[in-house]
Design an enzyme around this catalytic site. Structure first.
Site, PDB file in Angstrom:
ATOM      1  N   GLU A 199       0.866  -1.183   0.000  1.00 35.44           N
ATOM      2  CA  GLU A 199       0.000   0.000   0.000  1.00 35.44           C
ATOM      3  C   GLU A 199       0.904   1.236   0.000  1.00 35.44           C
ATOM      4  OE1 GLU A 199      -3.920   1.655   2.404  1.00 35.44           O
ATOM      5  OE2 GLU A 199      -3.154  -0.361   2.786  1.00 35.44           O
TER       6      GLU A 199
ATOM      7  N   GLU B 165      -1.924   0.600  13.508  1.00 34.64           N
ATOM      8  CA  GLU B 165      -3.081   0.999  12.706  1.00 34.64           C
ATOM      9  C   GLU B 165      -4.379   0.728  13.454  1.00 34.64           C
ATOM     10  OE1 GLU B 165      -4.811   0.200   8.215  1.00 34.64           O
ATOM     11  OE2 GLU B 165      -3.480  -1.281   9.125  1.00 34.64           O
TER      12      GLU B 165
END
Length: 739
Positions: free
Chosen positions: A339, A620
């Site tokens: 990502e 996260e």
């Protein structure tokens, strides 16, 4: 202004490795100055007569390549000679390497490209210019594979191409070349492993004690043709490297040995890791044999914080390391999996923290250029990430087509405002005013409902609410309309303030803010001060984003927020949207003790839970690792993500007690509010006007003394909460509580 004669070149034959370009020139006289202008389709490393032209890595970085390609000018006077050879090694980088959720390659073009121009000024006044063109040669280097996601493979037996072949010129518009100042990506420090051991699988594991971003560097000697393989991971699971969170990213480097002494440093990739696994090492691998090199965009450290609770200090240090790891070229969401995109929403909430901790102005102003370019070419829609590689692919499975989403789109306003607040340079507002206004106008004209609310359409909402299932990160308790309307109201208010700074009429923006506030109160807040969806994020946003200012229901809403926080045992109940505001909302409505109880909670979910699990960066998810040491089963689990680290801003302002009253801190507020059993704290900032320092001690939760350092030309408003505020000027001051 450079007059370009260079052309973008690529190999004219297919190569099985990263291309190496060369050109030999004979310089005709004594050189007074030599400058090499350099860029590439990919990432480029240049040398002149065998010496690197700089210590910059991954140049020219990632920009919206369709509209601009940065270049750098290097002084190479000390490297040139009568016989001069220029070499350019070009890797895939962001231009041709894997990008995005689907791992597509060649999003910006399939051909590697090199572009260089050597300008020589002779001592007698003559000039000579040598640029890349069809006269150059290319050959296959020893870099057999290179990719930011997958890693780099080097064959040390191929120090020199076996054959050199022709090149061809690529179609390239030199008007896209951008020489605006931009900070370089560099190596910043190196770390030796704290522990070396063998895993059950037989792989030798290294623990560097810190989750970081970069690569391994080592010198080794072994049998020719044998291969050393290095894998990377942020955490261990069941005694082995846990690579599942990397998804499809291989994060693997390889060195094929020459038989002599080989130096390995894979500078055309990066990895996010604390642990590395090594196979194929000749003999015993010792800690002294390898080092981890920390890599990120250059930015000066400016802000610091410490207090009497070492757990909170570790949390703050985790925020620092998380920003460092996610500032490689662009401000990314995470640095390890497939990502690594410049997501706008993550930065929107973390920008105030980043701008205190580091001088991020040059870095983020460059990123804002790409955000604005993407926005201009998308009819005013702010991209979800900048540069926007997602426009080339379908959204991930399960997600609808992605339009502008609240918070993510609001970065176009929030980030410039954060930079203006931190540094006091109105240029950032002036430069990005068109982008700010375009977001406000597009949202007003196209995305507001008949009720005057931003509801419906695609929204991330309170992303990663801790109550959301692992496989449904967007399933939050906060209504997406509540979130979107509240944050858009803040954007309109900030745009109005920006208009005033720039000398524009703010009336229309003030009217829009008033209408949004009225619609929010009418549709989302009842007579008891209950905000629709009745969850911590809904109250945090309503209270902190100005929607309840001056309203008699503000106190009731604050009490309800505190009640919800207590009902959840002072465990965190907010996701990306609410986390940056929940502590301020509690303090601002008289619930300081609840704010500290939320901060110092160690059970899952909480800010300090990862600290108790040994985290060295911010995660996260609140539960990226579960209490039993297993990794969250969701497919989206990073251990290096700065959105939830936005708490650092509150630590600086409320615990440390330092906040700006004017952009750039010419006037600042000193108002520490002790709690949570803290007995001291210290916050410092290298402001644009000089060093600022606030240090306090407390006994039984009550301030004892506060020491303040004020730069020349500045003043501080000191409010210790004892009803005796004061104003102090330049110098060092010691203020006692109640005196």
């Amino acid at each position: 202004m450079v007059e370009w004669v260079a052309r973008m070149i690529t190999p004219d034959v297919e190569l099985d490795a990263a291309p190496l370009f060369r050109r030999a020139v004979e310089l005709a006289g004594e050189v007074g100055r030599a400058t090499l202008h350099l860029t590439a389709f990919g990432v480029v490393e240049a040398s002149v007569n065998g010496s690197p032209v700089s210590d910059e890595v991954l140049a020219p970085g990632w920009t919206s390549y369709e509209w601009r390609l940065r270049h750098r000018s290097h002084d190479v006077t000390h490297l040139v000679g009568p016989a001069t050879e220029i070499r350019l090694l070009v890797g895939s980088g962001w231009h041709r390497g894997r990008l995005g959720f689907h791992g597509n390659r060649n999003l910006y073009g399939a051909d590697p490209g090199a572009f260089a121009q050597l300008e020589v000024e002779y001592a007698d006044g003559r000039t000579e210019v040598i640029g890349t063109d069809a006269s150059w040669q290319s050959g296959a280097s020893g870099v057999l594979a290179d990719d930011l996601y997958d890693g780099q493979t080097v064959d040390a037996r191929r120090l020199e191409p076996t054959t050199w072949g022709p090149v061809r010129e690529l179609d390239f518009d030199t008007s896209l070349l951008d020489a605006s100042p931009h900070p370089a990506i560099r190596r910043h420090e190196s770390i030796r492993p704290e522990r070396v051991w063998t895993a059950p699988s037989g792989e030798v594991l290294l623990d560097f004690g810190q989750n970081l971003v970069g690569w391994l560097r080592f010198t080794v000697q072994g049998p020719a043709g044998s291969t050393i393989t290095v894998r990377h991971a942020e955490v261990l699971e069941h005694g082995e490297l846990c690579v599942r969170p990397l998804r499809t990213a291989q994060a693997t480097d390889r060195l094929v040995l020459s038989g002599g002494t080989d130096v390995f440093e894979p500078t055309m990739t990066t990895h996010g890791f604390r642990y590395a696994g090594v196979t194929g090492w000749p003999g015993e691998l010792r800690a002294a044999d390898v080092e981890a090199v920390v890599v990120h965009t250059e930015q000066e450290r400016t802000g610091r914080f410490a207090c009497s609770d070492e757990r909170v200090n570790r949390l703050h240090e985790n925020a620092v390391w998380t920003w460092r790891g996610n500032s490689v070229g662009v401000p990314t969401d995470c640095p390890q999996r497939d990502e690594r995109l410049g997501w706008t929403g993550d930065l929107a909430v973390f920008a105030p923290s980043a701008a205190f901790l580091f001088d991020v102005g040059p870095f983020l102003r460059q990123w804002l250029v790409d955000l604005a370019l993407e926005q201009q070419h998308a009819e005013g829609r702010v991209p979800l990430c900048a540069p926007d590689c997602l426009k080339f692919e379908e959204p991930p499975e399960g997600l609808p087509p992605m339009d502008a989403s609240a918070i993510w789109a609001d970065a176009s306003v929030w980030v410039p405002w954060a930079l203006w607040t931190a540094y006091g340079d109105a240029g950032v507002l002036r430069d990005h005013w068109p982008s700010m206004l375009a977001h406000v106008e597009r949202t007003r004209d196209q995305l507001l409902s008949e009720r005057g609310l931003w509801e419906g359409g695609f929204q991330f909402g309170d992303w990663l609410d801790p109550s959301a299932p692992p496989d449904q990160p967007g399933r939050s308790r906060a209504d997406t309309g509540v979130v979107a309307t509240a944050v858009f109201h803040r954007s309109v208010v900030l745009a109005a303030r920006s208009a005033e700074v720039l000398g524009h009429d703010r009336t229309e923006l003030d009217d829009l803010a008033r209408d949004l506030r009225g619609a929010f109160l009418r549709h989302y807040v009842d007579e008891r001060g209950r905000v629709h969806s009745d969850c911590p994020t809904a109250y945090a946003l309503a209270l902190e984003l100005g929607l309840l200012d001056g309203d008699p229901r503000r106190g009731m809403a604050g009490d309800r927020l505190a009640e919800l926080v207590r009902e959840e045992g002072h465990h965190i109940g907010t996701g990306f949207a609410g986390t940056a505001f929940v502590l301020d909302a509690l303090v601002g409505t008289g619930h300081l003790d609840d704010a500290y109880a939320l901060l110092t909670q160690t059970g899952c979910p909480s800010w300090l839970y990862p600290v108790t699990m040994g985290a060295t960066t911010v995660w996260e998810r609140w539960d990226s690792m579960l209490p039993d040491g297993s990794v969250n089963p969701g497919t989206m689990t990073s251990f290096n993500h700065y959105a939830l680290a936005s708490v650092a801003d509150w630590l600086h302002r409320t615990v440390g007690g330092l906040a700006p009253l004017e952009p750039g801190y010419r006037r600042f507020r000193v108002a520490p509010r002790p709690g949570g059993g803290l007995t001291w704290a210290e916050t410092s900032l290298d402001s644009p006007h000089g060093p600022i320092r606030v240090a306090w001690t407390a006994a039984a939760g009550v301030l004892a003394t506060v020491d303040v350092t004020v730069p020349v030309g500045c003043e501080a408003e000191v409010d210790l909460g004892d009803g005796r505020p004061s104003v102090v000027g330049a110098g060092r001051h010691s203020v006692a509580y109640g005196r």
